[in-house]
Design a protein around this motif. Structure first.
Motif, PDB file in Angstrom:
ATOM      1  N   ILE A 162       0.806  -1.278   0.078  1.00  0.00           N
ATOM      2  CA  ILE A 162       0.037   0.143   0.123  1.00  0.00           C
ATOM      3  C   ILE A 162       0.995   1.251   0.030  1.00  0.00           C
ATOM      4  CG2 ILE A 162      -1.618   1.343   1.375  1.00  0.00           C
ATOM      5  CD1 ILE A 162      -2.750  -1.237   2.311  1.00  0.00           C
ATOM      6  N   LEU A 163       2.050   1.279   0.758  1.00  0.00           N
ATOM      7  CA  LEU A 163       2.713   2.421   0.879  1.00  0.00           C
ATOM      8  C   LEU A 163       3.634   2.650  -0.463  1.00  0.00           C
ATOM      9  CD1 LEU A 163       4.110   4.717   2.688  1.00  0.00           C
ATOM     10  CD2 LEU A 163       5.965   2.979   3.290  1.00  0.00           C
ATOM     11  N   VAL A 164       4.180   1.702  -1.030  1.00  0.00           N
ATOM     12  CA  VAL A 164       4.578   1.808  -2.209  1.00  0.00           C
ATOM     13  C   VAL A 164       3.775   2.214  -3.391  1.00  0.00           C
ATOM     14  CG1 VAL A 164       5.895   0.492  -4.290  1.00  0.00           C
ATOM     15  CG2 VAL A 164       6.573  -0.095  -1.686  1.00  0.00           C
ATOM     16  N   ARG A 165       2.543   1.787  -3.631  1.00  0.00           N
ATOM     17  CA  ARG A 165       1.555   2.192  -4.457  1.00  0.00           C
ATOM     18  C   ARG A 165       1.294   3.715  -4.275  1.00  0.00           C
ATOM     19  NH1 ARG A 165      -3.710  -1.405  -4.574  1.00  0.00           N
ATOM     20  NH2 ARG A 165      -4.140  -0.195  -6.422  1.00  0.00           N
ATOM     21  N   GLU A 166       1.103   4.195  -2.959  1.00  0.00           N
ATOM     22  CA  GLU A 166       1.040   5.633  -2.501  1.00  0.00           C
ATOM     23  C   GLU A 166       2.145   6.597  -2.900  1.00  0.00           C
ATOM     24  OE1 GLU A 166      -1.614   7.693  -1.454  1.00  0.00           O
ATOM     25  OE2 GLU A 166      -2.878   5.852  -2.221  1.00  0.00           O
ATOM     26  N   ILE A 167       3.162   5.881  -2.730  1.00  0.00           N
ATOM     27  CA  ILE A 167       4.273   6.627  -3.237  1.00  0.00           C
ATOM     28  C   ILE A 167       4.588   6.932  -4.677  1.00  0.00           C
ATOM     29  CG2 ILE A 167       7.084   6.667  -3.237  1.00  0.00           C
ATOM     30  CD1 ILE A 167       7.049   5.314  -0.611  1.00  0.00           C
ATOM     31  N   ALA A 168       4.067   5.628  -5.625  1.00  0.00           N
ATOM     32  CA  ALA A 168       4.057   5.566  -6.908  1.00  0.00           C
ATOM     33  C   ALA A 168       3.028   6.776  -7.341  1.00  0.00           C
ATOM     34  CB  ALA A 168       3.809   4.159  -7.285  1.00  0.00           C
ATOM     35  N   ARG A 169       1.988   6.756  -6.718  1.00  0.00           N
ATOM     36  CA  ARG A 169       0.751   7.580  -7.151  1.00  0.00           C
ATOM     37  C   ARG A 169       1.118   8.829  -6.859  1.00  0.00           C
ATOM     38  NH1 ARG A 169      -2.989  10.290  -4.986  1.00  0.00           N
ATOM     39  NH2 ARG A 169      -2.683   9.723  -3.078  1.00  0.00           N
ATOM     40  N   LYS A 170       1.836   9.388  -5.913  1.00  0.00           N
ATOM     41  CA  LYS A 170       2.261  10.777  -5.676  1.00  0.00           C
ATOM     42  C   LYS A 170       3.655  11.175  -6.509  1.00  0.00           C
ATOM     43  CE  LYS A 170       0.809  11.089  -0.811  1.00  0.00           C
ATOM     44  NZ  LYS A 170       0.337  12.343  -0.586  1.00  0.00           N
ATOM     45  N   MET A 171       4.172  10.309  -7.094  1.00  0.00           N
ATOM     46  CA  MET A 171       5.382  10.449  -7.944  1.00  0.00           C
ATOM     47  C   MET A 171       4.889  10.496  -9.384  1.00  0.00           C
ATOM     48  SD  MET A 171       8.626   8.692  -5.950  1.00  0.00           S
ATOM     49  CE  MET A 171       9.675   9.377  -6.975  1.00  0.00           C
ATOM     50  N   ASP A 172       3.593  10.068  -9.654  1.00  0.00           N
ATOM     51  CA  ASP A 172       2.953  10.028 -10.957  1.00  0.00           C
ATOM     52  C   ASP A 172       3.829   8.868 -11.686  1.00  0.00           C
ATOM     53  OD1 ASP A 172       0.793  10.457 -12.678  1.00  0.00           O
ATOM     54  OD2 ASP A 172       2.354  12.252 -13.625  1.00  0.00           O
ATOM     55  N   VAL A 173       3.866   7.740 -10.780  1.00  0.00           N
ATOM     56  CA  VAL A 173       4.712   6.665 -11.691  1.00  0.00           C
ATOM     57  C   VAL A 173       3.442   5.687 -12.152  1.00  0.00           C
ATOM     58  CG1 VAL A 173       5.985   4.626 -11.330  1.00  0.00           C
ATOM     59  CG2 VAL A 173       6.729   6.750 -10.238  1.00  0.00           C
ATOM     60  N   GLN A 174       3.538   5.279 -13.252  1.00  0.00           N
ATOM     61  CA  GLN A 174       2.485   4.229 -13.739  1.00  0.00           C
ATOM     62  C   GLN A 174       2.433   3.035 -13.228  1.00  0.00           C
ATOM     63  OE1 GLN A 174      -0.068   4.028 -15.903  1.00  0.00           O
ATOM     64  NE2 GLN A 174      -0.198   6.298 -16.403  1.00  0.00           N
ATOM     65  N   GLU A 175       1.404   2.509 -12.456  1.00  0.00           N
ATOM     66  CA  GLU A 175       1.220   1.162 -11.946  1.00  0.00           C
ATOM     67  C   GLU A 175       1.443   0.225 -12.663  1.00  0.00           C
ATOM     68  OE1 GLU A 175      -1.849  -1.244  -9.055  1.00  0.00           O
ATOM     69  OE2 GLU A 175      -1.627   1.153  -8.766  1.00  0.00           O
ATOM     70  N   ALA A 176       2.088  -0.906 -12.564  1.00  0.00           N
ATOM     71  CA  ALA A 176       2.287  -2.026 -13.643  1.00  0.00           C
ATOM     72  C   ALA A 176       0.962  -2.681 -13.573  1.00  0.00           C
ATOM     73  CB  ALA A 176       3.088  -3.173 -12.833  1.00  0.00           C
ATOM     74  N   GLN A 177       0.463  -3.229 -14.741  1.00  0.00           N
ATOM     75  CA  GLN A 177      -0.867  -3.707 -15.045  1.00  0.00           C
ATOM     76  C   GLN A 177      -0.717  -5.308 -14.625  1.00  0.00           C
ATOM     77  OE1 GLN A 177      -3.269  -1.922 -16.030  1.00  0.00           O
ATOM     78  NE2 GLN A 177      -1.924  -0.297 -15.955  1.00  0.00           N
ATOM     79  N   ASP A 178      -0.381  -5.526 -13.303  1.00  0.00           N
ATOM     80  CA  ASP A 178      -0.376  -7.092 -12.688  1.00  0.00           C
ATOM     81  C   ASP A 178      -1.706  -6.953 -11.896  1.00  0.00           C
ATOM     82  OD1 ASP A 178       0.172  -9.028 -11.458  1.00  0.00           O
ATOM     83  OD2 ASP A 178       1.971  -8.720 -10.771  1.00  0.00           O
ATOM     84  N   PRO A 179      -2.395  -7.897 -12.447  1.00  0.00           N
ATOM     85  CA  PRO A 179      -3.779  -8.011 -11.870  1.00  0.00           C
ATOM     86  C   PRO A 179      -3.569  -8.570 -10.265  1.00  0.00           C
ATOM     87  CG  PRO A 179      -3.566  -9.657 -13.313  1.00  0.00           C
ATOM     88  CD  PRO A 179      -2.182  -8.929 -13.506  1.00  0.00           C
ATOM     89  N   GLU A 180      -2.361  -9.007  -9.803  1.00  0.00           N
ATOM     90  CA  GLU A 180      -2.269  -9.364  -8.623  1.00  0.00           C
ATOM     91  C   GLU A 180      -2.020  -8.276  -7.553  1.00  0.00           C
ATOM     92  OE1 GLU A 180       0.727 -12.446  -8.330  1.00  0.00           O
ATOM     93  OE2 GLU A 180      -0.608 -13.873  -9.259  1.00  0.00           O
ATOM     94  N   ILE A 181      -1.763  -7.117  -7.896  1.00  0.00           N
ATOM     95  CA  ILE A 181      -1.270  -6.088  -7.061  1.00  0.00           C
ATOM     96  C   ILE A 181      -2.300  -5.780  -6.476  1.00  0.00           C
ATOM     97  CG2 ILE A 181      -0.562  -3.801  -7.048  1.00  0.00           C
ATOM     98  CD1 ILE A 181       1.336  -4.260  -9.206  1.00  0.00           C
ATOM     99  N   PRO A 182      -3.560  -5.321  -6.932  1.00  0.00           N
ATOM    100  CA  PRO A 182      -4.883  -4.849  -5.755  1.00  0.00           C
ATOM    101  C   PRO A 182      -5.015  -5.955  -4.931  1.00  0.00           C
ATOM    102  CG  PRO A 182      -5.378  -4.605  -8.261  1.00  0.00           C
ATOM    103  CD  PRO A 182      -4.194  -5.212  -8.214  1.00  0.00           C
ATOM    104  N   GLU A 183      -4.739  -7.178  -5.069  1.00  0.00           N
ATOM    105  CA  GLU A 183      -5.316  -8.425  -4.331  1.00  0.00           C
ATOM    106  C   GLU A 183      -4.276  -8.355  -3.125  1.00  0.00           C
ATOM    107  OE1 GLU A 183      -5.445 -13.254  -4.340  1.00  0.00           O
ATOM    108  OE2 GLU A 183      -5.920 -12.119  -6.311  1.00  0.00           O
TER     109      GLU A 183
END
Length: 171
Positions: A122-143
């Protein structure tokens, strides 16, 4: 070696020593008997005693037999087997209880690690979102960002086991 590993090893050793000190005299006796009966010394002693007993009572040593039908030997061996199996069961029950404690500890540590990893995702996703980094399209990440509920995992395991058992019965 890392300090934390050394600390953990020392903590485990101290715990084992404390558990050893807390053993009752019955547990100590059962463990000592089990340890001795599981040794080659025990086997050799019995080999000598039983061989001597048999040779004496079949008349090969030139001595008057005291158990010509070897009934007493059979009875002694049976009684000994009853007591030895009881001692072994006592030791195994205690060891099983210790194994259950360790399994519970492993489960707790694993659940804690799973929780921490989920928080890191969750923390890495938030950091990536704040840095405007595209999230990988891995379907397992939300899980992976969701907490694991052990009771649901256990329910799922039980369902799969029941299906497997039903499949085996149908064959």
């Amino acid at each position: 070696m890392a300090q934390v590993v050394e600390r953990n090893i020392q903590a485990l050793l101290q715990r084992q020593q404390a558990e050893e000190k807390q053993k009752t005299w019955q547990d100590r006796t059962a463990d000592a008997v089990t340890k001795f009966t599981g040794s080659m010394t025990f086997v050799l002693i019995h080999l000598v005693l039983f061989t001597g007993w048999i040779l004496w009572n079949v008349g090969w040593l030139g001595l008057k037999p005291f158990d010509p039908s070897l009934v007493i030997l059979a009875m002694e061996a049976s009684v000994e087997a009853i007591f030895l199996s009881t001692f072994v069961l006592i030791s195994q029950n205690r060891m099983a209880a210790l194994a259950d404690k360790r399994a519970d500890l492993n489960l707790q540590v694993s659940l804690l690690s799973e929780h921490e990893i989920t928080r890191l995702v969750i923390l890495v996703r938030e950091i990536a979102r704040k840095m405007d980094v595209q999230e990988a399209q891995d379907p397992e990440i939300p899980e992976l960002a969701q907490d694991v509920h052990p009771e649901r995992v256990l329910d799922t395991i039980e369902k799969f086991q029941q299906k497997a058992e039903q499949g085996q019965q149908g064959q």
